[in-house]
Scaffold this motif. Structure first.
Motif, PDB file in Angstrom:
ATOM      1  N   ASP A   8       0.507  -4.271   6.146  1.00  0.00           N
ATOM      2  CA  ASP A   8      -0.096  -3.690   7.038  1.00  0.00           C
ATOM      3  C   ASP A   8      -1.976  -4.627   7.762  1.00  0.00           C
ATOM      4  OD1 ASP A   8       2.333  -2.832   7.994  1.00  0.00           O
ATOM      5  OD2 ASP A   8       1.312  -0.398   7.230  1.00  0.00           O
ATOM      6  N   HIS A  59       0.974  -1.140   0.256  1.00  0.00           N
ATOM      7  CA  HIS A  59       0.271  -0.281  -0.310  1.00  0.00           C
ATOM      8  C   HIS A  59       0.744   0.994  -0.434  1.00  0.00           C
ATOM      9  CE1 HIS A  59       0.994  -0.072   3.799  1.00  0.00           C
ATOM     10  NE2 HIS A  59      -0.240   0.368   4.970  1.00  0.00           N
ATOM     11  N   ASP A  70       5.745   4.477   5.330  1.00  0.00           N
ATOM     12  CA  ASP A  70       6.614   3.238   5.430  1.00  0.00           C
ATOM     13  C   ASP A  70       7.203   1.974   4.672  1.00  0.00           C
ATOM     14  OD1 ASP A  70       4.135   3.257   6.803  1.00  0.00           O
ATOM     15  OD2 ASP A  70       5.040   1.686   8.166  1.00  0.00           O
ATOM     16  N   HIS A  71       6.434   2.153   3.579  1.00  0.00           N
ATOM     17  CA  HIS A  71       5.885   1.121   2.772  1.00  0.00           C
ATOM     18  C   HIS A  71       6.961   1.753   0.951  1.00  0.00           C
ATOM     19  CE1 HIS A  71       4.619  -1.531   5.555  1.00  0.00           C
ATOM     20  NE2 HIS A  71       4.014  -0.163   5.954  1.00  0.00           N
ATOM     21  N   HIS A 112       4.672  -5.912  11.221  1.00  0.00           N
ATOM     22  CA  HIS A 112       5.703  -4.593  12.032  1.00  0.00           C
ATOM     23  C   HIS A 112       6.217  -5.250  13.292  1.00  0.00           C
ATOM     24  CE1 HIS A 112       5.063  -0.828   9.461  1.00  0.00           C
ATOM     25  NE2 HIS A 112       4.048  -1.151   9.053  1.00  0.00           N
ATOM     26  N   HIS A 148      -0.645  -5.584  11.780  1.00  0.00           N
ATOM     27  CA  HIS A 148       0.522  -5.039  11.776  1.00  0.00           C
ATOM     28  C   HIS A 148       1.292  -5.344  13.477  1.00  0.00           C
ATOM     29  CE1 HIS A 148      -1.459  -1.201  10.525  1.00  0.00           C
ATOM     30  NE2 HIS A 148      -0.480  -0.626  10.558  1.00  0.00           N
TER      31      HIS A 148
HETATM   32 ZN   LIG Z   1       3.080  -0.034   7.464  1.00  0.00          ZN
END
Ligand SMILES: [Zn+2]
Ligand SMILES: [Zn+2]
Length: 260
Positions: free
Chosen positions: A193, A93, A97-98, A237, A196
């Motif tokens: 995600d 997505h 952070d991706h 995560h 997470h």
């Molecule tokens: Zn993330």
């Protein structure tokens, strides 16, 4: 390598200390730290190498108050993956952070769900709250790749190569996708995600950043069906991933682990 079997590496690149209550809608009664780890994943099989997600760079880490433990490029080099040679990148997505490090994979084609691009460039981004996990530079970098002919769009479920399939989940972000990978230990789901932490999917709890709570919860059911067992689900995560799985080699402890 046996046909359709893949190796999977989780490459940890960053860290964020936070309190447990920050990770759940409705909070958490325990006044303890529950940090997030940040990963990219490398999938290797008979049809080539696929990188899932591209992480963020030091400038973004500073902007967002995250700590880079080892830069993404360094992690890839440590397992012999040359970013210049990578042909395919899967983007779970478009959260910051991706999908950062825009120029790290100059030859790669990027695999993205239709709905994620529509979400990140459409009317939902008129709302400041919905924009929080997105970065304009990340989204425009992906639009540029579209115009450069470097994005392959997928709608729902799609097969990239035998033993490697994409699955739209939605929920946390409208076009979020996870990846199902055939390995020697069975079908592993890289959930990104879609969950997470392990606690989200095992306890039916929801991370505060979410497009749809209902779709997030439905996503947990989909992931459980796609994975051969709960041990085949890899959250996006959870720092525990680097403790549950063996290091990919000497000196890679607490950094890069094998998930297959
Ligand atoms: Zn993330
Ligand atoms: Zn996200």
């Amino acid at each position: 390598m046996t046909p359709d079997m893949h190796e999977i590496y989780a490459v940890r690149y960053a860290h964020h200390d936070r309190k447990a209550h920050e990770n759940y809608i409705g909070g958490d009664p325990h006044d303890v730290l529950q940090p997030l780890a940040y990963f990219v994943w490398v999938i290797r099989g008979p049809h080539g190498t696929f990188v899932m997600d591209t992480g963020f760079d030091p400038a973004m880490a500073a902007k967002r108050g995250r700590v880079i433990t080892r830069p993404v490029g360094e992690g890839l080099a440590a397992i012999g993956t040359d970013p210049d040679a990578v042909q395919d990148v899967i983007i779970s997505h478009l959260h910051y952070d991706h999908c950062g490090n825009h120029d790290l994979f100059p030859r790669a084609r990027y695999h993205l769900q239709d709905q994620e691009m529509a979400y990140a460039t459409g009317r939902c981004m008129c709302h400041a709250h919905q924009r929080i996990p997105f970065e304009l530079n990340d989204v425009t970098a992906m639009v540029r790749k579209v115009f450069d002919g470097r994005v392959a769009f997928h709608d729902g479920v799609d097969t990239l190569v035998p033993g490697l399939t994409l699955h739209h989940i939605g929920g946390h972000s409208k076009g979020l996708q996870c990846v199902r990978v055939q390995t020697r230990r069975g079908h592993v789901v890289l959930a990104a995600d879609a969950t997470h932490l392990y606690a989200h999917i095992t306890e039916g709890r929801v991370f505060p950043v979410t497009y749809s709570v209902a779709d997030t919860l439905e996503g947990y059911s989909t992931i459980k069906k796609l994975a051969d067992s709960p041990d085949h689900i890899i959250p996006g995560h959870d720092p525990d991933v680097v403790r549950r799985y063996p290091a990919a080699g000497p000196g890679l402890e607490d950094w890069i682990v094998r998930l297959d």
